[in-house]
Design an enzyme around this catalytic site. Structure first.
Site, PDB file in Angstrom:
ATOM      1  N   ASP A 157      -0.962   8.858  -0.906  1.00  0.00           N
ATOM      2  CA  ASP A 157      -0.889   7.795  -1.911  1.00  0.00           C
ATOM      3  C   ASP A 157       0.011   8.199  -3.069  1.00  0.00           C
ATOM      4  O   ASP A 157       0.930   8.992  -2.889  1.00  0.00           O
ATOM      5  CB  ASP A 157      -2.311   7.445  -2.373  1.00  0.00           C
ATOM      6  N   HIS A 216      -2.600   3.671  -8.578  1.00  0.00           N
ATOM      7  CA  HIS A 216      -2.950   3.177  -7.248  1.00  0.00           C
ATOM      8  C   HIS A 216      -3.831   4.191  -6.531  1.00  0.00           C
ATOM      9  O   HIS A 216      -4.908   3.868  -6.049  1.00  0.00           O
ATOM     10  CB  HIS A 216      -1.658   2.909  -6.469  1.00  0.00           C
ATOM     11  N   SER A 541      -4.522  -2.587   0.218  1.00  0.00           N
ATOM     12  CA  SER A 541      -4.631  -1.217  -0.288  1.00  0.00           C
ATOM     13  C   SER A 541      -6.069  -0.881  -0.657  1.00  0.00           C
ATOM     14  O   SER A 541      -6.467   0.282  -0.617  1.00  0.00           O
ATOM     15  CB  SER A 541      -3.754  -1.034  -1.528  1.00  0.00           C
TER      16      SER A 541
END
Length: 756
Positions: A157, A216, A541
């Protein structure tokens, strides 16, 4: 990319996030300019070579690297080692190097080189979701002995904030002895028994540490395995105890994205390569490419190496829905996860002067906002420019919206936060955001700078009709706080990518759907001036790490299960109805089809005891790959050994022992087999039940199976018999299911049929 607001919230949706490559000009000495110009003429190539017979078992890592270096050209002035970006040991017989197109072309003429191609850049694609999924302490899969203990989840990620309490190591046991990774954090930011490893694989990162760039990776890590944190909320909403799916599993972060270069595939392959050596049990990747042949898809290649080591791989389906044929991560050895809603809403509504009220959502719930009616205006009615309807930056300049509530369309060139800022700059008192048609009834809880509510496409049409019906339209916004219990949940989100599987139509994808809409989890910065920082975000996601964490729970509970067995348990126990007992809907509030839901919605507690599984071993995929008509060299890139398809009995895609059927139906009948493995009790009998797809006949032999032993395997045959074309009308596809039922279990697999 649009300029980020000061709190980074322009990235809040993370839907189809696009990275733009940036090169900053600086003044430098003449020789430095020449060096940079020489470097700029080079591209990063992924070079696959024939696997050396002894390179992995008999020679050291240094010798492996030297062997790879021997392929590099001798034409460049700088030493070869400056040309090498990554060398791969586990995921591929390959390396990544800086080359000119001419050098790459010359390299491909060598017999040992299988392929040399430029790398691509991949795109990135909770307080309540555990409870919504039925995960409750001491009940079912979540119990004193299984919160994911002893399992290591590797996140590929954007980095992580190690100081967040979701990653607190207090009370966590040390990682298992097999763990061989390390942590690149130093000083006040460090790893612990929760976050046991962190690496940065983006070579030219502005920050060498594996810290966040996009906010994220912190979020996805917390969804997979965040620890229990009391009183988590955003702006006081969605208040509760935050937890990931496997709160006591260990985490390892492999940073492969930054705000300069995006997510290069060379770094992704390197991360997967290292993670395999490190000893992870589950890999979670919330990123991907558009549909690609598996032999040029870095995630498919890396994932195949991972499953050979018993590592489960979970990937996001992508955020390109609701159109068909929009999937990423289509390989059958990957769990491909679509996104669903949960039953929690941060509720608000738009109430019109005619008394009608339209429900929506708003994360900001201002206590002091008056409920008195204000003038209502549609931004698109001003007609100053084509951007006005979307309230894009500058579009409301010199427009009189002072003191009004402004109706803005979703879309255009701006995100929600920028639209709200434009309305505020123009003097507006509030904003109603209305969906475009393709997003239907999906609404987002987004923090913006003025009172607002996001409503459905249908509500937007009604509000526009009201505005056009009167000379003095008025409206107000009502804020209703956090509401739990939506009977239409789970529903498939509009953005969740749909099948059919473009690269392998005989494999149904996505496999499963899980929570991905308005999910609260850890965040790298505070959006409400509270620490610890949380945010509500949407995307596949988010759904992917939910399934990664659930896979960790299942692996902890069943350490002898293969990755395919875990996938089968997840898929065959999925449910297909919402909380109201009706079929799962899509963003239009119509029944979602099989290319949106796959097997259905994940049911973790059921998956822990599935009764039967459809198992696969890595070698079982080779006849399938030959059946895709890949060349021997292309297959060797995936499986990392020599394959000669002429010596192998290839199989059609639908013959793979997969927990679903995807049939391309012509005028001839088709017959396939499936093999069941009994992981339930001995001496149990199952009977087949079929939901027969439209315009098709189905035969199953035998129709009843008795298992006398645990782990006993039994094979059955399914025949698909076409009926008259007139029976299907204008339908291009049909769907159904096949279920093996006993007194205790219902083992269901979906069936999709595309008519040729």
């Amino acid at each position: 990319m649009e300029k980020k607001s000061k709190n980074g919230m322009d990235l809040v949706l993370l839907l189809g996030l696009i990275f733009i490559l940036c090169v900053n000009s600086t003044s430098m000495a003449e020789e430095q300019v020449e060096e940079i110009q020489a470097q700029d003429s080079l591209l990063t190539y992924i070079v696959h070579v024939k696997k050396h017979e002894s390179i992995f078992s008999l020679q050291s890592e240094e010798e492996l690297h030297n062997w790879y270096h021997s392929f590099l050209p001798q034409t460049y002035e700088k030493p070869n080692k400056e040309r090498m970006v990554f060398t791969y040991r586990n995921v591929a017989s390959a390396f990544a190097a800086k080359l000119t197109p001419e050098e790459a072309k010359a390299m491909q003429e060598k017999d040992e080189v299988v392929s040399a191609r430029p790398e691509r850049t991949l795109t990135l694609h909770t307080t309540h979701s555990p409870g919504f999924l039925g995960l409750r302490p001491e009940l079912g899969l979540w119990n004193a002995s299984n919160f994911g203990e002893g399992i290591i989840i590797g996140l590929i990620d954007t980095g992580i904030d190690p100081s967040h309490p979701s990653f607190n190591g207090e009370g966590m046991p040390p990682p298992p002895a097999k763990w061989k990774g390390h942590c690149e954090f130093t000083g006040n930011r460090t790893c612990n028994n929760k976050l046991i490893g962190a690496r940065n694989l983006v070579k030219n990162a502005t920050n060498d540490l594996p810290l966040e760039d996009f906010f994220h990776g912190t979020h996805t890590s917390a969804e997979a395995a965040g620890r229990f944190v009391l009183n988590a909320s955003v702006f006081g909403e969605a208040l509760g105890t935050a937890a990931g799916m496997a709160p006591n599993a260990h985490l390892a972060m492999y940073k492969v994205c930054n705000d300069k270069v995006g997510c290069p595939e060379s770094a992704i392959l390197a991360a997967m390569d290292i993670a395999i050596d490190d000893g992870v049990d589950v890999l979670s990747l919330s990123l991907g490419l558009p549909s690609s042949p598996f032999y040029v898809d870095p995630i498919a290649i890396g994932a195949f190496a991972a499953i050979q080591k018993g590592i489960f791989v979970s990937c996001s389906a992508a955020n390109s829905g609701p159109d068909y044929l929009t999937l990423s991560n289509e390989a059958p050895w990957i769990l491909t996860v679509g996104a669903s809603t949960i039953d929690r809403k941060i509720a608000a509504s738009a109430k019109l002067g005619n008394g009608l009220e339209y429900e929506g959502e708003s994360l900001i719930q201002p206590e002091g906002f008056s409920q008195r009616f204000l003038p209502l205006a549609y931004a698109g009615a001003f007609g100053n420019n084509s951007d006005a309807a979307f309230c894009d930056p500058g579009s409301l300049k010199n427009v009189d919206v002072k003191g009004k509530i402004v109706l803005c369309d979703v879309g255009g060139e701006s995100l929600f936060t920028s639209k709200a800022q434009e309305v505020l700059n123009a003097g507006g008192a509030g904003m109603i955001l209305t969906n475009q048609e393709n997003f239907g009834f999906n609404t987002f809880a987004i923090p913006v700078v003025l009172p607002s509510v996001h409503v459905s496409y249908a509500a937007g049409l009604a509000i526009k009709a009201y505005i056009n019906s009167t000379l003095a339209p008025t409206a107000t916004i009502l804020f209703k706080g956090t509401v739990i219990g939506d009977p239409l949940a789970p529903a498939v989100t509009a953005f969740s990518s749909r099948g059919p599987n473009l690269e392998s139509p005989g494999i149904l994808k996505p496999d499963i759907i899980g929570p991905g809409m308005n999910i609260l989890a850890a965040w790298g910065v505070s959006v409400d001036n509270k620490i610890p920082a949380y945010n509500i975000v949407s995307g596949t996601s988010m759904s992917c790490p939910h399934l990664s964490g659930i896979a960790a729970l299942l692996k902890s509970s069943h350490p002898d299960w293969s990755p395919a067995a875990i996938k089968s348990a997840i898929m065959t126990t999925a449910y297909t109805v919402n909380l109201g007992g009706k079929p799962i809907l899509d963003q239009r509030n119509l029944p979602a089809d099989i290319f949106a839901t796959g097997a259905g919605h994940v049911n973790p507690n059921k998956a822990n005891d599935p009764g039967l599984i459809y198992d696969l071993q890595p070698e079982d995929y080779i006849p399938y790959l030959c059946g895709l008509h890949y060349s021997d060299r292309e297959i060797s890139v995936i499986v990392q050994r020599k394959v000669t398809c002429s010596n192998i009995t290839s199989i059609p895609e639908a013959q793979l022992n997969y927990p679903s059927f995807s049939i391309l139906m012509g005028s001839d009948s088709q017959f396939f087999t499936r093999t069941l493995t009994n992981v339930g009790p001995a001496n149990i009998t199952y009977t087949v039940n079929i939901d027969v797809p439209l315009a098709l006949g189905i035969s199953v032999s035998p129709g009843q199976i008795t298992f006398t032993e645990v782990n006993q395997k039994v094979t059955y045959t399914v025949g698909f018999i076409p009926e008259s074309k007139g029976n299907r009308g204008n339908h291009s596809f049909a769907q159904g299911s096949l279920t093996w039922s006993s007194d205790k279990y219902a083992v269901r697999i979906p069936i999709s049929v595309i008519f040729k």
